[in-house]
Design an enzyme around this catalytic site. Structure first.
Site, PDB file in Angstrom:
ATOM      1  N   THR A 122       0.831  -1.295   0.110  1.00 56.28           N
ATOM      2  CA  THR A 122       0.016  -0.185   0.099  1.00 56.28           C
ATOM      3  C   THR A 122       0.933   1.318  -0.103  1.00 56.28           C
ATOM      4  O   THR A 122       1.399   1.449   1.010  1.00 56.28           O
ATOM      5  CB  THR A 122      -1.091  -0.088   1.196  1.00 56.28           C
ATOM      6  N   LYS A 147      -6.977   1.181  -3.248  1.00 53.71           N
ATOM      7  CA  LYS A 147      -6.715   0.817  -1.763  1.00 53.71           C
ATOM      8  C   LYS A 147      -6.836   1.879  -0.821  1.00 53.71           C
ATOM      9  O   LYS A 147      -7.254   1.674   0.121  1.00 53.71           O
ATOM     10  CB  LYS A 147      -5.174   0.134  -1.823  1.00 53.71           C
TER      11      LYS A 147
END
Ligand SMILES: NC(=O)c1ccc[n+]([C@@H]2O[C@H](COP(=O)([O-])OP(=O)(O)OC[C@H]3O[C@@H](n4cnc5c(N)ncnc54)[C@H](OP(=O)(O)O)[C@@H]3O)[C@@H](O)[C@H]2O)c1
Length: 286
Positions: free
Chosen positions: A96, A169
């Site tokens: 991420t 995300k």
């Protein structure tokens, strides 16, 4: 079956690597702290000398590291993944890191080398059981080619061109950090207004946060927050969301408030606890 390199063997990368090994792929691994590779090597993985070496030996190089700086450290420079790729390699970043880090990496990936961003939603249990949600960004043909591999880790959704996975995300984690902090504030308000614990949870069960409240009650009452997703990583995600919003020129006020709770909890020494330990900070408890 493919030759797959996994670079980054933390909580998530080690489990992703294990699933790929169990599925029968040839696995090549590298981790900054080499000791974390030992178990996988014992199970049959090959240990690479560097991220570049791992990529050189693989058809697909998966990176799963903490943050944008870590991604830069494992991909750039003479020992980085990019130094080991050629026209037959695909890089899949599952960390991420936000769209800006994906763009930066794209700018150094040589022409002809495939590159997908594919961050995941779900934690260590989902990684172990292959039930992650995988948000994939990249061109259709490349996504199609690697969908069978990504399906071994969970459910891939092709969300758009390169960078869209990273964006998706951040959208998902906006709800994660917002939910846990508003839950903490609702419970904090109940405490301050003198509602009993039972009454508080009875009220919350009638709201859109009912399931969250029930799931978190034991941790709140025991002060035990079993670490799955580190609070320091959630702080990093709040920072990435704020940076992406600023770059896009939009105002995310609730995110800024949630971010301040994560910053306080991290600064107070809770970075290695589970992200949900932000509740303890909001409630001024253990
Ligand atoms: N845990 C979760 O529930 C979860 C869920 C979804 C997404 N994510 C995301 O997935 C990524 C990995 O999370 P995780 O939980 O696996 O984190 P983690 O357990 O903290 O592992 C982090 C990994 O990054 C490596 N790393 C950190 N800084 C580095 C650097 N400068 N150079 C090289 N390697 C570096 C670490 O190496 P060392 O072992 O040497 O420290 C380790 O392999 C993060 O982006 C996180 O936000 C996590």
């Amino acid at each position: 079956m493919s030759a797959v390199a996994v670079v980054g063997l933390g909580a998530m990368g080690s489990r992703i690597a294990r699933r790929l090994l169990d599925a029968g792929h040839e696995l090549i691994v590298w981790n900054r702290t080499a000791a974390k590779a030992a178990e996988l090597v014992e199970l049959g993985a090959a240990l690479a000398a560097s991220p570049a070496d791992a990529a050189r030996r693989a058809e697909v190089a998966i990176t799963m590291v903490a943050n944008p700086q870590a991604l830069q450290d494992v991909t750039e420079g003479p020992n980085g993944v990019v130094a080991g790729v050629d026209g037959s390699t695909t890089i899949i970043d599952m960390s991420t890191v936000g769209p800006a880090a994906v763009s930066r990496l794209a700018s150094v990936v040589p022409e002809g080398t495939g590159f997908l961003d594919a961050p995941v939603l779900g934690s260590v249990l989902e990684a172990e059981s292959g039930t992650l949600h995988v948000f994939v960004g990249g061109p259709d043909s490349l996504v199609e080619r690697w969908t069978p591999l990504l399906s071994e880790l969970g459910s891939p959704t092709h969300v758009g061109p390169l960078g869209a996975g990273a964006a998706a995300k951040l959208v998902a984690n906006t709800t994660l950090i917002g939910t846990v902090t508003v839950l903490g504030e609702a419970i904090g308000l109940a405490q301050a207004l003198g509602l009993s614990r039972d009454a508080t949870f009875a009220v919350l069960s009638t709201t859109s946060l009912g399931t969250q409240a029930e799931q978190r009650r034991e941790a709140i009452e025991t002060g035990e927050y079993p670490p799955r997703f580190a609070l320091s990583l959630a702080r990093k995600d709040a920072d990435l969301i704020a940076a992406a919003a600023a770059a896009a020129g939009i105002d995310l006020r609730v995110v800024e408030a949630a971010r301040s709770w994560f910053r306080d909890a991290d600064d107070a020494g809770s970075g290695d606890r589970d992200y949900s330990a932000v509740l303890a900070r909001i409630l001024q408890s253990r």
